[in-house]
Design a protein around this motif. Structure first.
Motif, mmCIF file in Angstrom:
data_model
loop_
_atom_site.group_PDB
_atom_site.id
_atom_site.type_symbol
_atom_site.label_atom_id
_atom_site.label_comp_id
_atom_site.label_asym_id
_atom_site.label_seq_id
_atom_site.Cartn_x
_atom_site.Cartn_y
_atom_site.Cartn_z
ATOM 1 N N ASN A 263 30.896 -25.515 -29.109
ATOM 2 C CA ASN A 263 29.249 -26.201 -29.207
ATOM 3 C C ASN A 263 28.994 -26.301 -27.712
ATOM 4 O O ASN A 263 29.588 -27.083 -27.011
ATOM 5 C CB ASN A 263 29.322 -27.507 -29.843
ATOM 6 C CG ASN A 263 29.896 -27.409 -31.390
ATOM 7 O OD1 ASN A 263 29.288 -26.826 -31.920
ATOM 8 N ND2 ASN A 263 31.231 -27.831 -31.528
ATOM 9 N N ARG B 48 20.924 -26.100 -41.044
ATOM 10 C CA ARG B 48 20.799 -24.876 -41.012
ATOM 11 C C ARG B 48 21.203 -23.997 -42.162
ATOM 12 O O ARG B 48 22.643 -24.091 -42.510
ATOM 13 C CB ARG B 48 21.511 -24.106 -39.842
ATOM 14 C CG ARG B 48 21.137 -22.829 -39.143
ATOM 15 C CD ARG B 48 21.303 -21.657 -39.999
ATOM 16 N NE ARG B 48 22.519 -21.487 -40.785
ATOM 17 C CZ ARG B 48 23.513 -20.789 -40.307
ATOM 18 N NH1 ARG B 48 23.860 -20.544 -39.128
ATOM 19 N NH2 ARG B 48 24.679 -20.788 -41.223
ATOM 20 N N CYS C 294 23.691 -12.034 -36.715
ATOM 21 C CA CYS C 294 24.248 -13.209 -37.174
ATOM 22 C C CYS C 294 24.365 -13.305 -38.611
ATOM 23 O O CYS C 294 24.240 -14.516 -39.188
ATOM 24 C CB CYS C 294 24.098 -14.568 -36.408
ATOM 25 S SG CYS C 294 23.716 -14.414 -34.787
ATOM 26 N N ILE D 267 25.433 -24.919 -42.085
ATOM 27 C CA ILE D 267 25.847 -25.982 -41.050
ATOM 28 C C ILE D 267 24.776 -27.129 -40.795
ATOM 29 O O ILE D 267 23.674 -27.051 -40.698
ATOM 30 C CB ILE D 267 26.202 -24.990 -39.680
ATOM 31 C CG1 ILE D 267 26.563 -26.128 -38.290
ATOM 32 C CG2 ILE D 267 25.068 -24.158 -39.373
ATOM 33 C CD1 ILE D 267 27.342 -25.322 -37.409
ATOM 34 N N ILE E 101 29.660 -31.851 -36.624
ATOM 35 C CA ILE E 101 29.450 -30.758 -37.269
ATOM 36 C C ILE E 101 29.838 -30.664 -38.726
ATOM 37 O O ILE E 101 31.008 -30.665 -38.806
ATOM 38 C CB ILE E 101 29.016 -29.459 -36.618
ATOM 39 C CG1 ILE E 101 30.297 -29.147 -36.079
ATOM 40 C CG2 ILE E 101 27.961 -29.541 -35.603
ATOM 41 C CD1 ILE E 101 30.242 -27.564 -35.457
ATOM 42 N N HIS F 251 25.538 -24.080 -31.123
ATOM 43 C CA HIS F 251 26.871 -23.907 -32.091
ATOM 44 C C HIS F 251 27.253 -22.321 -32.176
ATOM 45 O O HIS F 251 26.562 -21.509 -32.722
ATOM 46 C CB HIS F 251 26.732 -24.594 -33.394
ATOM 47 C CG HIS F 251 26.108 -25.797 -33.276
ATOM 48 N ND1 HIS F 251 26.873 -26.943 -32.922
ATOM 49 C CD2 HIS F 251 24.768 -26.427 -33.417
ATOM 50 C CE1 HIS F 251 26.075 -27.986 -32.988
ATOM 51 N NE2 HIS F 251 24.611 -27.757 -33.380
ATOM 52 N N LYS G 146 20.211 -31.819 -37.877
ATOM 53 C CA LYS G 146 19.677 -30.495 -37.731
ATOM 54 C C LYS G 146 20.332 -29.560 -39.054
ATOM 55 O O LYS G 146 21.697 -29.803 -39.181
ATOM 56 C CB LYS G 146 19.901 -29.643 -36.481
ATOM 57 C CG LYS G 146 20.058 -28.070 -36.632
ATOM 58 C CD LYS G 146 18.406 -27.940 -36.555
ATOM 59 C CE LYS G 146 18.489 -25.997 -36.993
ATOM 60 N NZ LYS G 146 17.101 -25.871 -37.902
ATOM 61 N N TYR H 245 18.213 -19.005 -43.221
ATOM 62 C CA TYR H 245 17.960 -18.873 -41.902
ATOM 63 C C TYR H 245 18.559 -17.565 -41.009
ATOM 64 O O TYR H 245 17.866 -16.980 -40.239
ATOM 65 C CB TYR H 245 18.365 -20.090 -41.227
ATOM 66 C CG TYR H 245 17.822 -20.698 -40.012
ATOM 67 C CD1 TYR H 245 16.815 -21.657 -39.718
ATOM 68 C CD2 TYR H 245 18.070 -20.353 -38.625
ATOM 69 C CE1 TYR H 245 16.402 -22.107 -38.591
ATOM 70 C CE2 TYR H 245 17.829 -20.543 -37.439
ATOM 71 C CZ TYR H 245 17.184 -21.471 -37.698
ATOM 72 O OH TYR H 245 16.571 -22.203 -36.210
ATOM 73 N N ASN H 246 19.744 -17.451 -41.149
ATOM 74 C CA ASN H 246 20.548 -16.365 -40.390
ATOM 75 C C ASN H 246 20.308 -14.936 -41.103
ATOM 76 O O ASN H 246 20.545 -13.930 -40.476
ATOM 77 C CB ASN H 246 21.934 -16.564 -40.209
ATOM 78 C CG ASN H 246 22.330 -17.564 -39.130
ATOM 79 O OD1 ASN H 246 21.563 -18.158 -38.734
ATOM 80 N ND2 ASN H 246 23.432 -17.239 -38.494
ATOM 81 N N ALA I 110 25.641 -19.483 -34.659
ATOM 82 C CA ALA I 110 25.181 -20.240 -35.904
ATOM 83 C C ALA I 110 24.110 -20.838 -35.832
ATOM 84 O O ALA I 110 22.935 -20.465 -36.474
ATOM 85 C CB ALA I 110 26.323 -21.297 -36.254
ATOM 86 N N VAL I 111 23.666 -21.731 -34.833
ATOM 87 C CA VAL I 111 22.440 -22.058 -34.841
ATOM 88 C C VAL I 111 21.914 -23.044 -33.443
ATOM 89 O O VAL I 111 23.333 -23.393 -32.891
ATOM 90 C CB VAL I 111 21.970 -23.042 -35.963
ATOM 91 C CG1 VAL I 111 22.496 -24.237 -36.222
ATOM 92 C CG2 VAL I 111 20.367 -23.318 -36.129
ATOM 93 N N GLU J 125 27.153 -19.518 -44.850
ATOM 94 C CA GLU J 125 27.440 -20.779 -44.232
ATOM 95 C C GLU J 125 26.291 -21.626 -43.928
ATOM 96 O O GLU J 125 24.963 -21.308 -43.538
ATOM 97 C CB GLU J 125 27.940 -20.369 -42.699
ATOM 98 C CG GLU J 125 28.278 -21.609 -41.899
ATOM 99 C CD GLU J 125 28.530 -21.306 -40.288
ATOM 100 O OE1 GLU J 125 27.712 -20.439 -40.019
ATOM 101 O OE2 GLU J 125 29.155 -21.844 -39.579
#
Lengths: 193, 413
Positions: free
Chosen positions: A101, B345, B218, B328, B317, A86, B343, B349-350, A70-71, B326
């Protein structure tokens, strides 16, 4: 292991602690009760030593070959920088997804970790971002350049850091605009004009 | 003539940082051989606004309003994901009624976002009458948003532990009326987008993203689902009241029986998701109408809530399926007024890296529709410089758009 034989959260944690004895610590399985029917949402947290981080991701990919990255997030605390990456596995069936995580502590004196771009190419932007925001070094990153911060931003300042390497002095308010020193421009020699 | 002079037949064109097909400034560098794209590279960060840095200096309730301004279209998903993360850290339980209210707002946002995108996609291929038709339909959804939240864009409906406004019984007829209107128009839009010859010509087998690439890079949201990746946080790890509702993953094979991962498939996924969102809102409104009135927020007193959050410690999260995929948010609280770390996201970004395989092998005129097909964040016009043999030639955004329109006309002849 295929997607048909799914492991329980505890089995996942066990397989990691067995595979990387002593290098995986502080494992925690969180079960959040969600919605009116109190369905369980599972988040697994574990602290991974940086020496086995890449192998841990490889191991995660044997648990689910479709592991999604995810990031990465992160912060600095005391004398270390903690990167949290993550992941999610087992998506595609109702309520079966598990969030994983990995917390990777890096000493500030040598904040180096491995790149996982050869395993999951989609991790590139996140790794670039961690380099410029927190001042870590990702080994073998395929594209070693800034992504969000412009190239003229000072090199030894990292916006997310809370220590003396932070970038707070770069913060500006419009009403203070005049107080900001002008950028250094090399003086032109007269004969160049 | 020396051999070297004829060997190099490719040249590079930069697109961006500001461009009509891109919602946020992003810069591409394309290596092109004539009209065909051989390779692509992406450069980001032209509008980094240090939102996270600012958020680490605000209290959680203030962060909600800051998070709302990350994106004008996802102005509900961002604060809500932050709220979900904070609720998990502080152990706040959301009242049942609020869980359904949260679904209504999330799905309404999806309708607004997908119809906005559909209009943009039509515009990118030069079909502007469809842009106006789609946005006319969207206007109704925006009116409903305004009716339910008081605002059209930055909705300010999120609160940690619930939502800020209830849907009362007298509001139900207006919701039903809007849903009826959307359903009536859905058939018309579906026919235009999926059966029209022009749309098919410009979108089928264009900008293909294979399932392997989608997984490796991703990809999230409709971009991933159109390539056959069954990934939707609403179903994978249900939040709010999604676990109670009846719906399934939307992949293109639901309609056509096959997955190609092209622009056409991404149109299918988004259109069917509009229908799905209408259905989800109706399910929720039915349940809400039958439910006794009750709390919509865990702690209505802000001072008390902030006091409770000040003591919270831990990591959390928050994940949500935003219209584009998604979202996050990671939050770390350490017993102080401000989050220690935050953070964000966003899905784009993905979905940036998947652009590269999508664009390889396509033509310059396909760039607007392929780039727009992942629904990136949108920005204003700018110029594209083409460097050929050391000479710089500038293409304006309009020129590039014109190229795309010309391609549509060429194909129609």
């Amino acid at each position: 292991m295929s997607r048909e034989q799914k492991l329980s959260p505890e089995e996942i944690v066990d397989s990691f602690t067995k595979e990387f004895s002593g290098k995986i610590t502080d494992t925690k399985v969180e079960r959040h009760k969600i919605g009116p029917s109190k369905l369980e949402m599972i988040h697994i947290w574990m602290t991974v030593d940086r020496s086995v981080y890449k192998d841990a991701v490889k191991h995660l990919m044997t648990i689910d070959e479709e592991t999604h990255f995810a990031v990465g997030s992160g912060y600095d605390i005391e004398d270390r920088i903690e990167i949290i990456n993550h992941f999610s596995i087992y998506f595609g069936k109702k309520g079966e997804e598990i969030s994983i995580n990995f917390k990777i502590p890096l000493p500030k004196s040598d904040p180096v970790m491995d790149s996982i771009c050869d395993l999951i190419p989609g991790a590139l932007i996140s790794e670039q971002e961690k380099q410029e925001m927190l001042g870590i070094k990702v080994k073998n990153i395929p594209k070693d350049m800034r992504v969000f911060i412009s190239d003229d931003f000072p090199e030894d300042m990292y916006p997310w850091r809370k220590d003396e390497m932070n970038a707070d002095k770069m913060g500006r308010n419009l009403h203070e605009h005049d107080k900001i020193p002008a950028a250094k421009v090399p003086e032109k020699k007269e004969d160049e004009e | 003539m020396p051999a070297e002079a004829t060997e190099k037949s490719t040249y590079k064109i930069p697109i961006g940082p500001i461009h009509p097909a891109l919602k946020e400034p992003v810069m591409f560098e394309f290596e092109v051989d004539g009209e065909r794209i051989v390779d692509a590279d992406v450069y980001l960060g032209h509008v980094h606004r240090t939102i996270e840095w600012t958020g680490m200096r605000r209290n959680p309730v203030q962060v909600l309003y800051l998070a709302e301004r990350i994106c004008g279209i996802c102005s509900y998903c961002h604060p809500m994901s932050f709220a979900l993360a904070v609720e998990r850290i502080a152990g706040i339980e959301v009242p049942e009624r609020a869980e359904y209210l949260r679904v209504v707002q999330a799905e309404l946002e999806r309708i607004c976002s997908h119809t906005l995108w559909a209009g943009v996609a039509a515009h990118e291929i030069g079909f502007d009458s469809v842009l106006f038709l789609t946005w006319q339909v969207r206007e109704k959804a925006l009116d409903l948003t305004e009716y339910l939240t008081g605002n059209r864009v930055t909705k300010a409906i999120t609160q940690i532990g619930g939502v800020r406004r209830d849907i009362t019984k007298d509001m139900v007829p207006k919701i039903e009326e809007t849903m009826g209107f959307l359903k009536d128009n859905f058939g018309k839009l579906k026919k235009i987008f999926l059966d029209d010859k022009t749309f098919k010509m410009r979108s089928q087998n264009v900008g293909v993203l294979t399932k392997e690439d989608a997984l490796k890079l991703c990809a999230v949201g409709p971009t991933g689902r159109a390539s056959g990746v069954k990934k939707d946080v609403r179903i994978d790890q249900p939040y709010f009241a999604f676990s109670e509702l009846d719906f399934d993953y939307v992949t293109p094979d639901v309609l056509t029986g096959e997955v190609n991962g092209d622009v056409y498939d991404r149109i299918i996924v988004r259109l069917l998701e509009v229908k799905q969102s209408i259905d989800l809102i109706e399910q929720c409104v039915d349940i809400l109408s039958g439910m006794p009135e009750g709390d919509i927020v865990a702690e209505p007193k802000i001072a008390k809530l902030l006091n409770q959050l000040k003591k919270a410690e831990g990591d959390g999260i928050g994940r949500m399926e935003a219209p584009r995929g998604e979202v996050i948010h990671y939050v770390k609280m350490d017993g102080h007024e401000h989050p220690y770390s935050w953070k964000v996201r966003a899905p784009t970004y993905n979905n940036i890296l998947p652009w590269i395989p999508m664009l390889k092998g396509e033509q310059i005129a396909d760039i607007p529709i392929v780039a727009a097909s992942t629904d990136p964040c949108m920005s204003c016009t700018n110029r594209v410089g083409i460097v050929q043999d050391g000479n710089r030639k500038m293409y304006s955004g309009e020129d590039l758009h014109e190229l795309s329109v010309q391609k549509t006309r060429r194909l129609m002849q």
